[in-house]
Design a protein around this motif. Structure first.
Motif: not given
Length: 94
Positions: A25-32, A1-7, A40-43
């Motif tokens: 989200h689209a990049a993770v979906l394409r590559t993972v 379950m990928p979780q990406i944190a962006i600051t 999950r993408v958190v800003v």
């Protein structure tokens, strides 16, 4: 379950942040190899007064840039939100 944190430093519009989340989200979906609902993408937005590079806050960089250009920070604001200026070559973009 990928979780990406962006600051990011504050100053983007809600639409810009939403576009960023969509593109990540689209990049993770394409590559993972995972299902879309597991991504999950958190800003995290940080006030420009709380982000420093080389012991200079982004707010201080904004003020110095405004003084050099002769434009006040208020003239760059968008509905009370700080404007994200274009950095000079010696300044780091957040």
């Amino acid at each position: 379950m990928p979780q990406i944190a962006i600051t990011l430093a504050e100053g983007r519009t809600p639409a810009q942040i939403r576009d960023l989340m969509h593109e990540v989200h689209a990049a993770v979906l394409r590559t993972v190899n995972t299902r879309p609902e597991y991504i999950r993408v958190v800003v995290h937005e940080v006030p420009r007064t709380h982000w420093a590079t080389g012991d200079v806050t982004l707010t201080e960089m904004d003020a110095a840039r405004a003084r050099r250009s002769g434009v006040t920070a208020d003239e760059h604001s968008d509905q009370g939100t700080a404007h994200r200026p274009v950095p000079t070559a010696d300044e780091e973009q957040s």
